[in-house]
Design a protein around this motif. Structure first.
Motif: not given
Length: 181
Positions: A7-17
């Motif tokens: 799972l890769v999660t966290g701050c929206s707009g933090g570079g996950k995608s």
């Protein structure tokens, strides 16, 4: 628990995608973020299950999609490879609890487990941008990050912050952390 589900999660707009795209480019199985897929579908039609219109409906739909993604990944099963999830059941259930006050996170998180090591994208104002699918600002994204950073350890997960480095280095960091165990 599925040890190969990361799972890769966290701050929206933090570079996950962007990280998930890099991992896919390197040949790993990946699952796109449910929220982005829902927003695209809703915007293409006349839907109202959008986080800025009806957060509860959006989160309910995100739970269904994240569960379906998890099950589909289990059915595909690749014992030798990683499957990286750009957000998942925990994110959707957490958002649903915020929107409705109904406690669904713990039972869903027990049933749909990921690898105990979760990668968490911290707030990164230098890369955070809004767009047609992400209309909330940096403050809301940071609040979301703090909520997830608090809930993951309570669910039995160890979190590892993603470094604020170019995406190739970040992917190497993730893969090295997973290989170390």
């Amino acid at each position: 628990m599925h040890e190969r589900f990361v799972l890769v999660t966290g701050c929206s707009g933090g570079g996950k995608s962007t990280l998930i795209e890099e991992l896919a480019r390197r040949g790993h199985r990946t699952v796109q973020e449910p929220g982005r897929r829902i927003v695209r579908e809703e915007l293409a039609g006349e839907g109202s299950a959008l986080p800025w219109i009806d957060l509860a409906a959006f989160a309910r739909r995100a739970i269904r999609m994240a569960v379906a993604d998890w099950r589909r990944a289990r059915e595909c099963g690749d014992a030798d490879g990683w499957t990286f999830f750009d957000r998942g059941v925990i994110d959707a259930a957490s958002a649903f609890e915020v929107a409705t006050g109904r406690k669904v996170l713990a039972p869903l998180a027990r049933r749909y487990r990921y690898r105990p090591l979760v990668f968490l994208a911290p707030p990164w104002p230098e890369i955070h941008t809004g767009d047609a699918e992400r209309r909330h600002g940096f403050a809301a994204a940071t609040e979301e990050y703090e909520r997830l950073a608090g809930v993951l350890p309570a669910l039995g997960y160890e979190t590892r912050l993603l470094p604020k480095v170019p995406v190739a280095e970040c992917a190497a960091f993730v893969l090295a952390a997973l290989e170390r165990g």
